[in-house]
Design a protein around this motif. Structure first.
Motif, short mmCIF file in Angstrom:
data_model
loop_
_atom_site.label_atom_id
_atom_site.label_comp_id
_atom_site.label_asym_id
_atom_site.label_seq_id
_atom_site.Cartn_x
_atom_site.Cartn_y
_atom_site.Cartn_z
N PRO A 38 -13.14 -4.71 -24.45
CA PRO A 38 -13.79 -5.23 -23.25
C PRO A 38 -13.45 -6.66 -22.17
O PRO A 38 -14.09 -6.99 -21.48
CB PRO A 38 -15.25 -6.12 -24.16
N TYR A 39 -12.27 -6.90 -23.43
CA TYR A 39 -12.17 -8.54 -22.86
C TYR A 39 -10.70 -7.98 -21.47
O TYR A 39 -10.04 -7.03 -21.56
CB TYR A 39 -11.38 -9.50 -23.62
N ARG A 40 -10.49 -8.59 -19.77
CA ARG A 40 -9.44 -9.19 -19.71
C ARG A 40 -7.78 -8.94 -20.46
O ARG A 40 -7.71 -9.51 -21.38
CB ARG A 40 -9.37 -10.17 -18.99
N PRO A 41 -7.17 -8.30 -19.60
CA PRO A 41 -5.60 -8.05 -20.12
C PRO A 41 -4.57 -9.16 -20.75
O PRO A 41 -5.16 -10.59 -19.26
CB PRO A 41 -5.16 -7.22 -18.95
N GLY A 42 -3.93 -9.90 -21.46
CA GLY A 42 -3.48 -10.51 -21.88
C GLY A 42 -4.03 -11.54 -22.76
O GLY A 42 -3.37 -12.61 -23.60
N MET A 43 -5.47 -11.37 -23.22
CA MET A 43 -6.13 -11.91 -23.99
C MET A 43 -5.44 -11.83 -25.45
O MET A 43 -5.28 -10.77 -25.53
CB MET A 43 -7.42 -11.62 -24.00
N VAL A 44 -5.80 -12.72 -26.23
CA VAL A 44 -5.73 -12.60 -27.83
C VAL A 44 -6.51 -11.75 -28.47
O VAL A 44 -7.84 -13.17 -28.19
CB VAL A 44 -4.97 -13.81 -27.99
N VAL A 45 -7.05 -11.34 -29.30
CA VAL A 45 -7.83 -11.03 -29.99
C VAL A 45 -7.14 -11.14 -31.85
O VAL A 45 -5.68 -10.16 -31.78
CB VAL A 45 -7.97 -9.70 -30.15
N LYS A 46 -7.50 -12.18 -32.39
CA LYS A 46 -7.34 -12.09 -33.84
C LYS A 46 -7.81 -11.50 -34.67
O LYS A 46 -9.99 -10.77 -34.67
CB LYS A 46 -7.83 -13.21 -34.20
N ASN A 47 -7.95 -10.46 -35.94
CA ASN A 47 -7.97 -9.12 -36.65
C ASN A 47 -8.15 -10.40 -38.23
O ASN A 47 -6.69 -10.36 -38.33
CB ASN A 47 -7.97 -8.06 -36.70
#
Length: 83
Positions: A38-47
């Motif tokens: 759901p985040y905007r393009p270019g955002m970093v998601v960590k797992n």
């Protein structure tokens, strides 16, 4: 002779691991799963998750323009610190 063989094998394994990281069991995109963020393009998601042999796996994804996640970095470390 033994050292030369070890150096050659290490060099080959280093070449095989170069390039983009590959999803492993526990990764958000493992097995060809397509995850829409759901985040905007270019955002970093960590797992993070517990991998093989009790090691913690740290992953970084970047949200693509179509909303899917692309695995950009992957590393492992101990699940806890010795004191």
């Amino acid at each position: 002779m033994k050292h030369a063989l070890m150096v050659a094998l290490f060099s080959l394994s280093a070449c095989a691991n170069s390039g983009e990281p590959q999803p492993i069991p526990g990764s958000l995109t493992y097995g060809g799963k397509v995850v829409h963020s759901p985040y905007r393009p270019g955002m970093v998601v960590k797992n993070t998750f517990l991998g093989d042999f009790g090691y913690r796996v740290f992953e970084t994804y970047v949200v693509q323009p179509d909303g899917t996640l692309k695995l950009t970095a992957q590393s492992t470390g101990p699940d806890y610190l010795w004191q």
